[in-house]
Design a protein around this motif. Structure first.
Motif, PDB file in Angstrom:
ATOM      1  N   ALA B  24     -12.469  29.551  25.483  1.00 30.72           N
ATOM      2  CA  ALA B  24     -12.316  29.394  24.560  1.00 30.72           C
ATOM      3  C   ALA B  24     -10.942  29.545  24.505  1.00 30.72           C
ATOM      4  CB  ALA B  24     -13.312  29.590  23.706  1.00 30.72           C
ATOM      5  N   PRO B  25      -9.789  28.597  24.586  1.00 30.80           N
ATOM      6  CA  PRO B  25      -8.369  29.453  24.046  1.00 30.80           C
ATOM      7  C   PRO B  25      -8.330  29.658  23.245  1.00 30.80           C
ATOM      8  CG  PRO B  25      -8.981  27.119  26.197  1.00 30.80           C
ATOM      9  CD  PRO B  25     -10.263  27.457  24.986  1.00 30.80           C
ATOM     10  N   ALA B  26      -7.747  29.898  23.134  1.00 24.49           N
ATOM     11  CA  ALA B  26      -6.964  30.077  21.606  1.00 24.49           C
ATOM     12  C   ALA B  26      -5.110  29.037  21.771  1.00 24.49           C
ATOM     13  CB  ALA B  26      -6.526  31.195  20.547  1.00 24.49           C
ATOM     14  N   ALA B  27      -4.731  28.415  21.350  1.00 24.31           N
ATOM     15  CA  ALA B  27      -3.911  28.205  20.929  1.00 24.31           C
ATOM     16  C   ALA B  27      -2.795  28.334  20.472  1.00 24.31           C
ATOM     17  CB  ALA B  27      -3.697  26.324  20.951  1.00 24.31           C
ATOM     18  N   ALA B  28      -1.208  27.984  20.421  1.00 25.03           N
ATOM     19  CA  ALA B  28      -0.344  28.881  20.069  1.00 25.03           C
ATOM     20  C   ALA B  28      -0.275  27.652  18.534  1.00 25.03           C
ATOM     21  CB  ALA B  28       0.936  28.252  20.425  1.00 25.03           C
ATOM     22  N   PRO B  29      -0.308  28.670  17.389  1.00 28.05           N
ATOM     23  CA  PRO B  29      -0.509  28.173  16.035  1.00 28.05           C
ATOM     24  C   PRO B  29       0.529  26.945  15.779  1.00 28.05           C
ATOM     25  CG  PRO B  29       0.405  30.712  15.674  1.00 28.05           C
ATOM     26  CD  PRO B  29       0.283  30.704  17.274  1.00 28.05           C
ATOM     27  N   GLN B  30       0.199  26.392  14.527  1.00 26.97           N
ATOM     28  CA  GLN B  30       0.392  25.319  14.549  1.00 26.97           C
ATOM     29  C   GLN B  30       1.620  25.463  12.674  1.00 26.97           C
ATOM     30  OE1 GLN B  30       1.509  22.079  16.162  1.00 26.97           O
ATOM     31  NE2 GLN B  30       0.773  23.309  17.903  1.00 26.97           N
ATOM     32  N   ARG B  35      -2.703  33.270  14.932  1.00 28.15           N
ATOM     33  CA  ARG B  35      -3.950  33.283  15.934  1.00 28.15           C
ATOM     34  C   ARG B  35      -3.841  34.596  16.091  1.00 28.15           C
ATOM     35  NH1 ARG B  35      -1.334  31.683  21.322  1.00 28.15           N
ATOM     36  NH2 ARG B  35       0.340  32.437  22.026  1.00 28.15           N
ATOM     37  N   ILE B  36      -5.213  35.516  16.471  1.00 27.76           N
ATOM     38  CA  ILE B  36      -5.713  36.609  15.847  1.00 27.76           C
ATOM     39  C   ILE B  36      -6.477  37.322  17.562  1.00 27.76           C
ATOM     40  CG2 ILE B  36      -5.872  36.571  13.180  1.00 27.76           C
ATOM     41  CD1 ILE B  36      -9.538  36.355  14.170  1.00 27.76           C
ATOM     42  N   ARG B  37      -6.494  37.967  17.466  1.00 32.61           N
ATOM     43  CA  ARG B  37      -7.467  38.996  18.488  1.00 32.61           C
ATOM     44  C   ARG B  37      -8.278  39.514  17.634  1.00 32.61           C
ATOM     45  NH1 ARG B  37      -3.346  41.681  22.117  1.00 32.61           N
ATOM     46  NH2 ARG B  37      -3.230  43.271  20.576  1.00 32.61           N
ATOM     47  N   GLY B  38      -9.610  39.478  17.646  1.00 31.25           N
ATOM     48  CA  GLY B  38     -10.306  39.840  17.553  1.00 31.25           C
ATOM     49  C   GLY B  38     -10.450  41.643  17.995  1.00 31.25           C
ATOM     50  N   ARG B  39     -11.528  42.651  16.826  1.00 29.82           N
ATOM     51  CA  ARG B  39     -11.264  43.880  17.449  1.00 29.82           C
ATOM     52  C   ARG B  39     -13.261  43.902  17.479  1.00 29.82           C
ATOM     53  NH1 ARG B  39      -6.843  47.136  16.018  1.00 29.82           N
ATOM     54  NH2 ARG B  39      -7.466  48.656  16.498  1.00 29.82           N
ATOM     55  N   TYR B  40     -13.345  43.554  15.677  1.00 27.71           N
ATOM     56  CA  TYR B  40     -14.707  43.501  16.483  1.00 27.71           C
ATOM     57  C   TYR B  40     -15.397  42.725  15.358  1.00 27.71           C
ATOM     58  CZ  TYR B  40     -13.768  48.436  16.494  1.00 27.71           C
ATOM     59  OH  TYR B  40     -13.412  49.783  16.823  1.00 27.71           O
ATOM     60  N   LEU B  41     -16.812  41.738  15.834  1.00 31.92           N
ATOM     61  CA  LEU B  41     -17.731  41.024  15.569  1.00 31.92           C
ATOM     62  C   LEU B  41     -18.692  41.652  15.081  1.00 31.92           C
ATOM     63  CD1 LEU B  41     -18.306  37.750  15.186  1.00 31.92           C
ATOM     64  CD2 LEU B  41     -19.677  38.364  17.843  1.00 31.92           C
ATOM     65  N   SER B  42     -19.106  41.035  13.722  1.00 33.09           N
ATOM     66  CA  SER B  42     -20.335  41.660  12.794  1.00 33.09           C
ATOM     67  C   SER B  42     -21.940  40.773  13.199  1.00 33.09           C
ATOM     68  CB  SER B  42     -19.835  41.818  11.430  1.00 33.09           C
ATOM     69  OG  SER B  42     -21.008  41.612  10.872  1.00 33.09           O
ATOM     70  N   GLU B  74      -6.279  41.790  14.627  1.00 31.88           N
ATOM     71  CA  GLU B  74      -5.250  41.631  14.406  1.00 31.88           C
ATOM     72  C   GLU B  74      -4.234  40.311  14.697  1.00 31.88           C
ATOM     73  OE1 GLU B  74      -3.978  44.844  17.019  1.00 31.88           O
ATOM     74  OE2 GLU B  74      -2.384  44.160  17.325  1.00 31.88           O
ATOM     75  N   VAL B  75      -3.347  39.538  14.084  1.00 28.73           N
ATOM     76  CA  VAL B  75      -2.447  38.939  14.397  1.00 28.73           C
ATOM     77  C   VAL B  75      -1.525  38.942  15.319  1.00 28.73           C
ATOM     78  CG1 VAL B  75      -0.673  37.101  12.748  1.00 28.73           C
ATOM     79  CG2 VAL B  75      -2.557  38.569  11.718  1.00 28.73           C
ATOM     80  N   THR B  76      -1.969  38.561  16.842  1.00 31.81           N
ATOM     81  CA  THR B  76      -1.057  38.490  16.671  1.00 31.81           C
ATOM     82  C   THR B  76       0.501  37.674  17.398  1.00 31.81           C
ATOM     83  OG1 THR B  76      -2.036  36.980  18.426  1.00 31.81           O
ATOM     84  CG2 THR B  76      -2.600  38.797  19.000  1.00 31.81           C
ATOM     85  N   ASP B  77       0.079  35.698  16.558  1.00 34.66           N
ATOM     86  CA  ASP B  77       1.122  35.122  16.636  1.00 34.66           C
ATOM     87  C   ASP B  77       0.973  34.594  15.148  1.00 34.66           C
ATOM     88  OD1 ASP B  77       2.360  34.579  19.490  1.00 34.66           O
ATOM     89  OD2 ASP B  77       0.199  34.675  19.687  1.00 34.66           O
ATOM     90  N   SER B  78       1.560  34.467  14.132  1.00 33.53           N
ATOM     91  CA  SER B  78       1.704  33.416  13.088  1.00 33.53           C
ATOM     92  C   SER B  78       2.962  32.528  12.598  1.00 33.53           C
ATOM     93  CB  SER B  78       2.246  34.767  11.698  1.00 33.53           C
ATOM     94  OG  SER B  78       1.972  34.049  10.539  1.00 33.53           O
ATOM     95  N   ALA B  79       2.111  31.865  12.068  1.00 33.26           N
ATOM     96  CA  ALA B  79       2.906  30.781  11.520  1.00 33.26           C
ATOM     97  C   ALA B  79       2.745  29.850  10.041  1.00 33.26           C
ATOM     98  CB  ALA B  79       2.756  29.262  12.486  1.00 33.26           C
ATOM     99  N   HIS B  80       2.368  31.184   9.684  1.00 31.93           N
ATOM    100  CA  HIS B  80       2.371  30.913   7.858  1.00 31.93           C
ATOM    101  C   HIS B  80       3.095  32.218   7.767  1.00 31.93           C
ATOM    102  CE1 HIS B  80      -0.184  31.893   4.129  1.00 31.93           C
ATOM    103  NE2 HIS B  80      -1.147  30.440   4.748  1.00 31.93           N
TER     104      HIS B  80
END
Lengths: 332, 332
Positions: B24-30, B35-42, B74-80
């Protein structure tokens, strides 16, 4: 100077021969005491519990003791600085035509042009009960749907009118065409369901409340509670005020379990309450109830028994569901 | 760029083969996205309901869809404008190692020296749930007796520590010696009852709570609810938070009816609630929970699964009661 005492403990249905008239002189008041002449005695469902051996109610009233109850009356002699002859008062003095009690046990009734007997009902315990169920548990907003069981009874009568005054859609449940007609014509219910004529009570509630029920003022419990819970909305509230139906062992035993799960999922609030636990609210409640009555938005319908001799039969009729509105004994 | 999707709908007990790993690719943010990289899932019990066909939960998750869930990352790329790379955030992005979502769907996590994974538990949904059950329903006073079921679980863990912080006498209920020992040693329960070892659960609650129970934080329902209600004091409160026991169809079908009558007589309050209904309280709740943790009065115990490949088995273990504390999947 008569009073009514418990003659024998009822087995099953309450009958008039459980009570007997006795002489009970009211002595001249000593320092701090007041003598009153009763004008009205209030008959209420809790009296059945007080003489029963149900463990919930602690030790039952002994045989031969005067029945407990609230009286509205007039001061005839006073040895208490706050009271003078002619003052109107109410107090828990028992089934007595006259009594001498400590002044602290009495509350003065403000003079006004509304009937004195209304202080047994819409301004008395039943009125406070209905008001506190609304204030503490239900707090329905304008446009919400409210259901009241025992809609033609002493508490239900007030609960219906409070719902109307708040701008709610108010649905009553009562037994028999006469009670339903009374509730609709005098207490402002938008609709009243005759549970004795409804083969499927849950379906009847659904038809009367197509958008579901937001607040249920429950005076009876059991299968009626079940039928309303089946229609209770998300974030619905239930004021658990009375459980009269349980006295007859009606009901569907397997409904409770399912509803606990629904209460969790749908965020319901089910709450018992008492007038006594909320004494801090009594002044505000009384003021609001009297203002509503002055504005013509709150009336008392009553079933009156004339004289203490008929009080026992009056209570038996009340418990058996043969009374509409507030049950009152006229003493004077 | 992996994620976990629903492979098939469970019949009865949940098993790991109901889930499958997918790309499930995470596209470059519009514009407006992050775009975030997950560290923990609950991992949380509500997930079982989301994939089930139980009518309470509306339409179930379609087969092939990515599982819902909250991720801390953690945020890896941001367009916000509000987010920049390196920011720590949490959001309901599903079972994904990375994701691109609207910035409005994320909440920033303040920097601090407490473990990041605690934002899945004591500072996440379970912590808010426990806090709101206390604030909105129970509100126990110092010296009152509180009972918490699933005492070693994600919510129960916090509920126990909140009771201790309020100066209550806190009794836990859990299944098995290991969970009981953990609850007592790490979460500050004064006493923990092993329901699997208690032939008469109501009697065990009575022994642990000789003055009765004032507030029950109910995570399981059914026979445990029954046993605690048998010991609930006048004016007792019950926060109806979870009903896990019902999934196994345990329970005593005839208990509910009796308890409605008791709720009336004893002025109980039984209330379901949700975190979502109380969003106005989240900031205060989070601030208080973090302050307690900073003061060493709130800790998170966790059971950690390493990597998304084990997440399905982790959820199956959670639902089956094989997890202690907060169930967490380590993603990075």
């Amino acid at each position: 100077m008569r009073a009514v005492a418990l003659a024998k403990r009822p087995k099953g249905a309450l009958t008039a021969d459980c009570f007997t008239l006795v002489e009970a002189p009211a002595a001249a008041p000593q320092e701090g005491e007041v003598r009153i002449r009763g004008r009205y005695l209030s008959l209420d469902p809790y009296m059945r519990g007080a003489i029963d051996e149900h463990p919930l109610h602690g030790a039952p009233l002994p045989i031969g003791a005067v029945m407990p109850g609230r009286v509205v009356g007039e001061v005839t002699d006073s040895a208490h600085p706050d009271f003078k002859p002619g003052d109107l008062v109410r107090g828990d003095v028992g089934w007595r035509a006259a009594a001498t009690v400590k002044g602290g046990a009495l509350v003065k009734i403000p003079a006004g042009d509304l009937p004195l007997s209304w202080h047994t009902g819409v301004f008395g315990g039943p009125g406070l009960t209905a008001w506190i169920g609304y204030a503490v548990v239900g707090d329905p907003k304008p446009g919400e749907t409210v259901v009241v069981s025992s809609a033609a009874g002493g508490v239900g009568m007030v609960a219906g009118q409070l719902g109307r005054a708040r701008g709610c859609h108010v649905i009553g449940i009562a037994g028999g065409a006469a009670k339903c007609a009374l509730a609709q014509s005098r207490f402002g219910f938008d609709e009243v369901i005759d549970y004795k004529a409804a083969p499927d009570l849950a379906a009847a509630v659904k038809a009367a409340a197509p958008r579901g029920v937001d607040f249920y003022f429950d005076n009876v419990g059991e299968r009626t509670l079940d039928a309303v819970l089946a229609n209770l909305n998300v974030r619905g509230r239930v004021a658990l005020c009375g459980h009269i139906a349980a006295y007859n062992s009606l009901g569907s035993p397997d409904v409770g379990k399912r509803h606990y799960r629904d209460a969790n999922s749908f965020r319901w609030r089910l709450q018992g309450f008492s007038v006594r636990d909320n004494a801090d609210l009594w002044p505000r409640a009384t003021a609001e109830l009297m203002a509503l009555a002055q504005a013509g938005k709150l009336v008392q319908h009553e079933t009156v028994v004339d004289g203490l001799a008929g009080a026992g039969q009056g209570l038996a009729d009340l418990i058996a569901g043969r009374v509409t509105g507030k049950a009152v004994v006229k003493l004077a």
